[in-house]
Design a protein around this motif. Structure first.
Motif, PDB file in Angstrom:
ATOM      1  N   HIS A   1       0.770  -1.203   0.117  1.00 17.13           N
ATOM      2  CA  HIS A   1      -0.146   0.112  -0.094  1.00 17.13           C
ATOM      3  C   HIS A   1       0.753   1.092  -0.007  1.00 17.13           C
ATOM      4  CE1 HIS A   1      -3.633  -2.454   0.701  1.00 17.13           C
ATOM      5  NE2 HIS A   1      -2.682  -3.242   1.330  1.00 17.13           N
ATOM      6  N   PRO A   2       0.884   1.947  -0.878  1.00 12.86           N
ATOM      7  CA  PRO A   2       1.978   2.895  -1.238  1.00 12.86           C
ATOM      8  C   PRO A   2       1.729   4.071  -0.150  1.00 12.86           C
ATOM      9  CG  PRO A   2       0.401   2.872  -3.069  1.00 12.86           C
ATOM     10  CD  PRO A   2       0.147   1.791  -2.190  1.00 12.86           C
ATOM     11  N   VAL A   3       2.763   4.605   0.197  1.00 18.06           N
ATOM     12  CA  VAL A   3       2.693   5.788   0.944  1.00 18.06           C
ATOM     13  C   VAL A   3       3.066   7.290   0.319  1.00 18.06           C
ATOM     14  CG1 VAL A   3       3.532   6.966   3.151  1.00 18.06           C
ATOM     15  CG2 VAL A   3       3.593   4.676   3.018  1.00 18.06           C
ATOM     16  N   ARG A   4       2.030   7.872  -0.221  1.00 17.01           N
ATOM     17  CA  ARG A   4       2.246   8.953  -0.984  1.00 17.01           C
ATOM     18  C   ARG A   4       2.960  10.003  -0.326  1.00 17.01           C
ATOM     19  NH1 ARG A   4       1.141   6.494  -5.542  1.00 17.01           N
ATOM     20  NH2 ARG A   4      -0.949   5.655  -5.631  1.00 17.01           N
ATOM     21  N   GLY A   5       4.100  10.422  -0.821  1.00 15.60           N
ATOM     22  CA  GLY A   5       4.880  11.254  -0.003  1.00 15.60           C
ATOM     23  C   GLY A   5       6.228  10.895   0.550  1.00 15.60           C
ATOM     24  N   ALA A   6       6.212   9.673   0.708  1.00 19.69           N
ATOM     25  CA  ALA A   6       7.390   9.095   1.044  1.00 19.69           C
ATOM     26  C   ALA A   6       8.515   8.912  -0.017  1.00 19.69           C
ATOM     27  CB  ALA A   6       7.122   7.611   1.874  1.00 19.69           C
TER      28      ALA A   6
ATOM     29  N   GLU B   1      11.102   7.276  -2.569  1.00 22.25           N
ATOM     30  CA  GLU B   1      11.061   6.031  -3.110  1.00 22.25           C
ATOM     31  C   GLU B   1      11.351   4.834  -2.556  1.00 22.25           C
ATOM     32  OE1 GLU B   1      12.839   6.617  -7.016  1.00 22.25           O
ATOM     33  OE2 GLU B   1      11.660   4.965  -7.986  1.00 22.25           O
TER      34      GLU B   1
ATOM     35  N   ILE C   1      10.701   3.618   0.057  1.00 25.11           N
ATOM     36  CA  ILE C   1       9.532   2.769   0.788  1.00 25.11           C
ATOM     37  C   ILE C   1       8.767   2.388  -0.311  1.00 25.11           C
ATOM     38  CG2 ILE C   1       7.927   3.177   2.490  1.00 25.11           C
ATOM     39  CD1 ILE C   1      10.271   4.146   3.854  1.00 25.11           C
TER      40      ILE C   1
ATOM     41  N   SER D   1      15.369   6.762   6.764  1.00 23.59           N
ATOM     42  CA  SER D   1      14.275   7.278   7.234  1.00 23.59           C
ATOM     43  C   SER D   1      13.855   8.540   6.448  1.00 23.59           C
ATOM     44  CB  SER D   1      14.633   8.051   8.728  1.00 23.59           C
ATOM     45  OG  SER D   1      14.529   7.012   9.736  1.00 23.59           O
ATOM     46  N   THR D   2      12.474   8.853   6.308  1.00 20.13           N
ATOM     47  CA  THR D   2      12.047   9.604   5.058  1.00 20.13           C
ATOM     48  C   THR D   2      12.182  11.022   5.525  1.00 20.13           C
ATOM     49  OG1 THR D   2      10.538   7.982   4.626  1.00 20.13           O
ATOM     50  CG2 THR D   2       9.801   9.978   3.626  1.00 20.13           C
ATOM     51  N   GLU D   3      12.493  11.865   4.904  1.00 20.28           N
ATOM     52  CA  GLU D   3      12.525  13.075   4.917  1.00 20.28           C
ATOM     53  C   GLU D   3      11.199  13.756   4.220  1.00 20.28           C
ATOM     54  OE1 GLU D   3      15.684  13.890   6.722  1.00 20.28           O
ATOM     55  OE2 GLU D   3      14.474  15.613   6.113  1.00 20.28           O
ATOM     56  N   THR D   4      10.672  14.661   4.594  1.00 19.53           N
ATOM     57  CA  THR D   4       9.531  15.107   3.985  1.00 19.53           C
ATOM     58  C   THR D   4       9.647  15.575   2.614  1.00 19.53           C
ATOM     59  OG1 THR D   4       8.803  15.875   6.156  1.00 19.53           O
ATOM     60  CG2 THR D   4       7.244  16.386   4.111  1.00 19.53           C
ATOM     61  N   VAL D   5       9.004  15.145   1.476  1.00 18.36           N
ATOM     62  CA  VAL D   5       9.484  15.744   0.261  1.00 18.36           C
ATOM     63  C   VAL D   5       8.635  16.994   0.065  1.00 18.36           C
ATOM     64  CG1 VAL D   5       8.940  14.977  -2.099  1.00 18.36           C
ATOM     65  CG2 VAL D   5       9.721  13.185  -0.659  1.00 18.36           C
ATOM     66  N   LYS D   6       9.068  18.161  -0.028  1.00 18.23           N
ATOM     67  CA  LYS D   6       8.742  19.237  -0.099  1.00 18.23           C
ATOM     68  C   LYS D   6       7.799  19.332  -1.632  1.00 18.23           C
ATOM     69  CE  LYS D   6      10.113  22.059   3.272  1.00 18.23           C
ATOM     70  NZ  LYS D   6       9.642  21.179   4.309  1.00 18.23           N
ATOM     71  N   PRO D   7       6.463  19.607  -1.619  1.00 22.18           N
ATOM     72  CA  PRO D   7       5.839  19.682  -2.904  1.00 22.18           C
ATOM     73  C   PRO D   7       6.364  20.776  -3.769  1.00 22.18           C
ATOM     74  CG  PRO D   7       4.457  20.194  -1.188  1.00 22.18           C
ATOM     75  CD  PRO D   7       5.804  20.029  -0.567  1.00 22.18           C
TER      76      PRO D   7
ATOM     77  N   ALA E   1       1.442  15.774  -1.170  1.00 19.71           N
ATOM     78  CA  ALA E   1       2.249  14.541  -1.010  1.00 19.71           C
ATOM     79  C   ALA E   1       2.982  14.538  -2.054  1.00 19.71           C
ATOM     80  CB  ALA E   1       1.529  13.436  -0.746  1.00 19.71           C
ATOM     81  N   GLY E   2       3.365  15.709  -2.673  1.00 16.05           N
ATOM     82  CA  GLY E   2       3.928  16.104  -3.880  1.00 16.05           C
ATOM     83  C   GLY E   2       5.262  14.932  -4.150  1.00 16.05           C
TER      84      GLY E   2
ATOM     85  N   ILE F   1       9.983   5.616  10.893  1.00 21.20           N
ATOM     86  CA  ILE F   1      10.678   6.062   9.722  1.00 21.20           C
ATOM     87  C   ILE F   1       9.884   6.790   8.861  1.00 21.20           C
ATOM     88  CG2 ILE F   1       9.600   4.044   8.445  1.00 21.20           C
ATOM     89  CD1 ILE F   1      12.283   3.405   7.265  1.00 21.20           C
TER      90      ILE F   1
ATOM     91  N   LEU G   1       6.170  12.662   7.979  1.00 21.07           N
ATOM     92  CA  LEU G   1       4.989  13.187   6.743  1.00 21.07           C
ATOM     93  C   LEU G   1       3.964  13.370   7.734  1.00 21.07           C
ATOM     94  CD1 LEU G   1       5.492   9.924   4.579  1.00 21.07           C
ATOM     95  CD2 LEU G   1       6.513  12.173   4.335  1.00 21.07           C
TER      96      LEU G   1
ATOM     97  N   TYR H   1       1.234  15.249   7.343  1.00 19.46           N
ATOM     98  CA  TYR H   1      -0.106  15.238   6.912  1.00 19.46           C
ATOM     99  C   TYR H   1      -0.690  13.902   7.258  1.00 19.46           C
ATOM    100  CZ  TYR H   1       2.980  14.095   2.969  1.00 19.46           C
ATOM    101  OH  TYR H   1       4.171  13.538   2.347  1.00 19.46           O
ATOM    102  N   TYR H   2      -0.043  12.910   7.602  1.00 17.50           N
ATOM    103  CA  TYR H   2      -0.614  11.626   7.922  1.00 17.50           C
ATOM    104  C   TYR H   2      -0.760  11.743   9.516  1.00 17.50           C
ATOM    105  CZ  TYR H   2       0.337   9.899   3.260  1.00 17.50           C
ATOM    106  OH  TYR H   2       0.442  10.046   1.737  1.00 17.50           O
TER     107      TYR H   2
END
Lengths: 158, 885
Positions: free
Chosen positions: A30-35, A37, A39, A152-158, B507-508, B557, B561, B563-564
């Motif tokens: 189940h993809p996590v949008r915004g995470a 790649e 992940i 660990s994911t960094e927030t991807v800035k839109p 979530a761009g 991890i 994010l 917004y979740y």
């Protein structure tokens, strides 16, 4: 010490078995949008939500795809690791269970402490802990906690 | 022995709790003497003394013994309670606190002074130095004060000597020495609020991990129940399942409450903190706590402690002025800090308010400018509250001197991020001179929530109902559509302009998947979500269903994010991400006032179309040779007729028709515009006539479509033709608005051409005021064509600025009525009331053709009144002026 070995492209990589909770087949994520790649997504493991990291992308080679042979290593979380009394582990995994999506599992090997050699400098990588020679094969021993923390994911800035 | 350690540990916990009770009791006592308070204090101290004696903590024993003695005497009536005793009691309490925290448990401490103070003879003399002027106690008593969750007031009649169980029994089942209230005494009714997990006063200590595990398992059961319900939805024989389902819901509710704790527990310590601060800063401050029985998930409460402490310290340190300043400002010499918690629509709202000096927005702005946090234009556009909110940015501390308490410049931003990490939001309101109010919004529970499951593209997302306001479907025929301003999609929701966001935007992702399934029906569906005071829309593709889900917190991890809120497993075993309205707001930087301010001043065509809303016109829509659609203001249309082509007469190359004795000149549009001529075989033609300069002319059309009442949203026409005023869309078809005057001039220049005012020796200088660029340009062109000098202004305020700068530079002001910032009437008033400008005649231009508007304008004092689209009336008004001058 027992290690489970898996393929990544042309390499063989091993992880200590005591860090593994179980190994499952890979199915739909189940993809996590915004995470990032790296992940692959989330899976439902009998009520637990496990985040799965794509090994290929983590090592920046290629993307591991779901196939008949691909599997997911489910690593223990910190609480589960603590329950092991006979092993003194320095792994600081994560409070949650993390999964590692790999292409193909080779098998299990037993490695003595003496066989663990330091990683040659030309191959150095933050995730690698040791290397082991088995006959003609050159196996890289992974430090799972490193692989997890460094992804660990960094927030991807839109 | 391990057992002893365990026992000692429990004793320490016990002391801490009793001390907290003691302090609370002292506070209560201070406000109003009540023998119940004395009893409570006595019991608390007695417990501590007993345990201390057992473990050989002599100093503590000594001090508590003295306290016990004093309290006993008061209780027995041997000594009258005197408020002068308070400082000594407080000092003793503080000392006990210190001893409890000391590694040696106070054995090495010198407590002689504190002990002496408790001796009766010394009580009266100690006082006045320490005592701070207390406000009228009656006033405070009016504030509802509630004891903390752990404290219950004893009924006078029950046995006062309730000894606590000996520490040896204390292992797993120590009962707190609270006695259940019999609810008969009135004091008890005032002071006790029934505690959900303390119904009959019996409590039990349980290890936290057990509770957490219980929570987890319950969560799983809920999910499994949902799955079963789905599976057997169709079955007829599911009575057992249904009853189990109900029981599981109940179980869930109860288990949830084990995690809930009253905030009061965390709040009590602020009494002491404020007292200490008050002493330290030499400013009398009191704190009033309300709503401490409000319940929150315990993990949230724990995380709240630090931020609240910081906020309260800030209030005391920076917010509250010195006593002299306060008195000079006419305020009470004692400053007040209000700390309140309450439940509001699925959220817990905690406010920290002070009646201090407020936040100096100017100072904050300057600091922000100096550190390049904002630009000059941004600074000017900000309101007081917006500027004050800047203090949440890291590095922005205007305290001239970093005190040890606060002002390090790292405080407020950490508070904000802590709150936001909990899934909450924080807001700030301030008024210079009056005080500041900080509002914190927190979700009541993180775990099981009823949520709406929606689809966006291939994914499903869950939105907790508590964050959802409504669902909106916008169809093409709806009056309000989703519009785009400066690249941002917005929607007008009952007067409020809200941004409409999109998962793709939130979530761009490079290499992002196409989120939305294209909707053939051109309908747009979106949710309206709220975060604190901010509302916004979120586009979705469809709604699946509602489900109660267990929100699993995000794994480490993915913690970044925002917004979740977490992830959840749906009834069908699928995983769905749970969205957090607060998180989305935060990641998109939506502040509550920003939107309406941002767009209020924008000058692009699109915005002005939005603002031009009030001006609705009646238009006659017609077609010329099937393809081209035109419109004219209905007010100009005299008659609509059908004529037979055969009846047309040609006189000196012009076509006329005779209708009821009137000779009407016919105008064919294809002769003046690039249009296809009307088909030859068309026998019947439509015409509508209009009167220009008393001549009636007829415009030929192939069909008259309709007359509509609509807003005049004109765009500059793509063709450079003077007879087209502009272009607009009517029922989705491009429609040209015809300028009948220019048309008439073209047709018969000699008859219709307006004389340029060349005769005037001096060119007339006009100031044209209009917020629509299109009309401004039009009017400018027109007035220049008749020989005037034209300057422009965008709204009343600008016009006023220009006029006051050069009062003698203009002869006439021509102004629109409906404008932002200052409208036509406002401008007129300002001009008339200004002695330097009152000589200026002002003519009103508007889109309204109604009589009453004309009357209104005249009576307001406008020199003249004209319709924007009617050059003749404009000319009329101007010529009156010019001739009369």
């Amino acid at each position: 010490m027992l290690y489970s070995i898996f393929h990544l492209g042309n390499n063989l990589i091993g992880v200590p078995i005591y860090t593994i909770l179980e190994i499952v087949r890979s199915s739909k994520f189940h993809p996590v949008r915004g995470a990032s790649e790296v992940i692959d997504g989330l899976i439902n493991l009998r009520g637990k939500v496990v985040t799965v990291i794509n090994t290929g992308i983590a090592f920046e080679t290629h993307k591991v795809l779901i196939s008949d042979e691909s599997r997911i290593y489910i690593f223990k979380n910190n609480a589960e690791l603590k329950e092991l009394t006979d092993i003194d582990s320095d792994e600081d995994m994560s409070p949650d269970n993390i999964g590692l999506h790999v292409e193909k599992i080779e098998g299990v090997i037993n490695v003595d402490k003496e066989e663990l050699q330091p990683v040659p400098t030309n191959m150095a990588h933050p995730f690698y802990q040791h290397v082991v020679r088995r006959g003609e094969d050159f196996i890289i021993i992974l430090k799972p906690s490193k692989a997890i923390i460094l992804n660990s994911t960094e927030t991807v800035k839109p | 022995m391990a057992n002893d350690d365990e026992v000692f540990k429990n004793f320490l916990i016990e002391i801490a709790e009793r001390l907290a009770e003691f302090e609370q009791g002292l506070s209560d006592l201070e406000q109003a003497y009540n023998v119940n308070h004395i009893n409570l204090l006595f019991r608390a101290i007695h417990t501590i003394k007993g345990g201390a004696g057992f473990f050989g903590l002599n100093k503590i024993t000594e001090l508590t013994h003295l306290l016990e003695d004093l309290l006993m005497k008061i209780r027995e009536g041997d000594v009258a309670f005197d408020v002068a005793m308070m400082p000594a009691l407080y000092a003793a309490s503080d000392c006990l606190n210190d001893m409890q925290q000391d590694p040696g448990y106070g054995e090495q401490m010198d407590i002689a002074g504190v002990c002496r103070a408790l001796h009766l003879d010394n009580i009266t003399s100690v006082t006045n130095v320490a005592a701070k002027p207390k406000p009228a106690l009656t006033k405070l008593a009016e504030q509802e004060r509630r004891p903390t969750a752990a404290v219950q007031v004893v009924n006078k009649l029950s046995a006062p000597e309730l000894l606590p169980p000996k520490p040896t029994e204390a292992s797993a089942s120590a009962a707190l020495p609270t006695v259940s209230d019999k609810a008969s005494s009135s004091e008890a009714v005032r002071a006790v609020k029934p505690q959900v997990n303390n119904v009959q006063g019996e409590t039990i200590r349980v290890k936290l991990d057990l509770l957490d595990r219980l929570m987890e398992l319950t969560g799983e059961i809920v999910v499994a129940r949902n799955q079963l319900l789905r599976q057997f939805a169709e079955s007829n024989n599911k009575m057992a399942l249904t009853s189990m389902a109900h029981m599981i819901s109940d179980l869930q509710q109860v288990v949830l409450q084990t995690r809930m704790q009253a905030v009061g527990g965390t709040f009590t310590k602020f009494n002491k903190i404020v007292r200490d601060l008050s002493k330290q800063l030499d400013k009398p401050i009191r704190i009033l706590i309300k709503g401490d029985e409000t319940e929150l998930d315990r993990s949230i409460i724990e995380s709240l402690s630090d931020p609240l402490t910081h906020l309260i310290r800030n209030c005391a340190d920076h917010g509250v002025e010195s006593q002299e300043d306060r008195l000079a400002a006419g305020k009470d010499s004692v400053a007040s800090i209000w700390l309140e918690a309450k439940n509001e629509g699925g959220q817990v709202v905690i406010t920290v308010e002070d009646d201090g000096r407020g936040i100096d927005a100017v100072k904050v702005k300057n600091k922000a400018l100096a550190t390049n946090l904002i630009s000059q234009t941004q600074a000017e556009a900000m309101s007081e509250n917006e500027a004050a909110n800047l203090i949440f940015h890291p590095g922005l501390s205007t305290a001239e001197q970093v005190t040890s308490l606060s002002g390090r410049g790292v405080g407020m931003d950490v508070v904000k991020s802590t709150i936001e990490k909990l899934g909450g939001a924080i807001d700030l309101e301030t008024r210079l001179g009056s005080g500041t109010k900080i509002i914190i919004y927190l979700p009541t529970t993180l775990t099981i929530m009823s949520s709406l499951i929606v689809r966006v593209g291939e994914d499903r997302f869950a939105i907790p109902h508590t964050e959802l306001l409504e669902v909106i479907m916008v169809r093409p025929e709806d009056e309000f559509q989703i519009e785009t301003i400066r690249g941002q999609e917005v929607y007008r929701l009952r007067g409020l302009l809200i941004p409409v966001l999109d998962m793709h935007l939130i979530a761009g992702h490079e290499g992002a998947h196409e989120f939305h399934i294209s909707n053939d029906k051109n309908e747009r569906l979106f949710l309206v979500l709220k975060s604190g005071n901010t509302q916004f829309g979120l586009r979705i593709d469809s709604i699946d269903h509602t489900e109660e889900i267990v929100i699993k917190p995000l794994p480490q991890i993915l913690k970044k994010l925002f917004y979740y809120a977490g992830s959840s497993i749906l009834g069908d075993s699928d995983v769905a991400m749970v969205l957090s309205a607060n998180g989305i707001c935060q990641s998109q930087n939506l502040h509550k006032q920003e939107l309406n301010k941002r767009f209020g001043k924008h000058k692009s065509m699109t915005d002005l179309q939005l603002m031009d809303l009030q001006e609705k016109q009646d238009l006659l829509v017609f077609k010329y040779s099937m393809d081209e659609q035109f419109a004219v203001p209905l007010s100009l249309v005299y008659k609509v007729e059908i004529i037979e082509r055969s009846n047309i007469e040609i006189i000196s190359k012009k076509q006329f028709i005779n209708l009821e004795g009137r000779n009407i000149l016919l105008i064919y549009l294809d002769q003046y515009l690039q249009l296809k001529p009307l088909p030859e075989d068309m026998k019947r033609l439509y015409i509508f006539t209009t009167k220009i300069k008393k001549f009636e002319v007829g415009i030929v059309a192939s069909s008259i479509e309709e007359s509509i009442h609509t807003r005049l949203n004109l765009d500059t026409p793509p063709i450079n033709e003077s007879i087209i005023l502009g272009v607009t869309k009517i029922h989705d078809k491009l429609t040209f608005l015809l300028d009948l005057f220019s048309l008439a001039e073209k047709v018969s220049p000699d008859v219709f051409k307006t004389k340029a005012f060349n005769e005037a020796s001096v060119k007339k200088r006009l100031l044209v005021v209009d917020d629509t660029p299109f009309f401004r340009d039009l009017e400018k062109k027109y007035f220049e064509s008749i020989g005037c000098e034209v300057s422009l202004a965008f709204n009343g305020q600008e016009a006023l600025d220009v006029l006051t700068a050069k009062p003698r530079s203009f002869d006439l002001v021509v102004t629109d009525i409906v404008m932002p910032v200052m409208d036509g009437y406002g401008l007129l008033k300002s001009i008339q009331s200004n002695p330097q400008l009152s000589h200026l005649p002002v003519i009103a231009l508007t889109s309204f053709a109604q009589e009453e508007s004309q009357e209104k304008a005249k009576s307001a004092g406008f020199y003249g009144y004209a319709l924007k689209t009617n050059k003749e009336t404009i000319l009329q008004a101007i010529s009156n002026f010019i001739e009369n001058d």
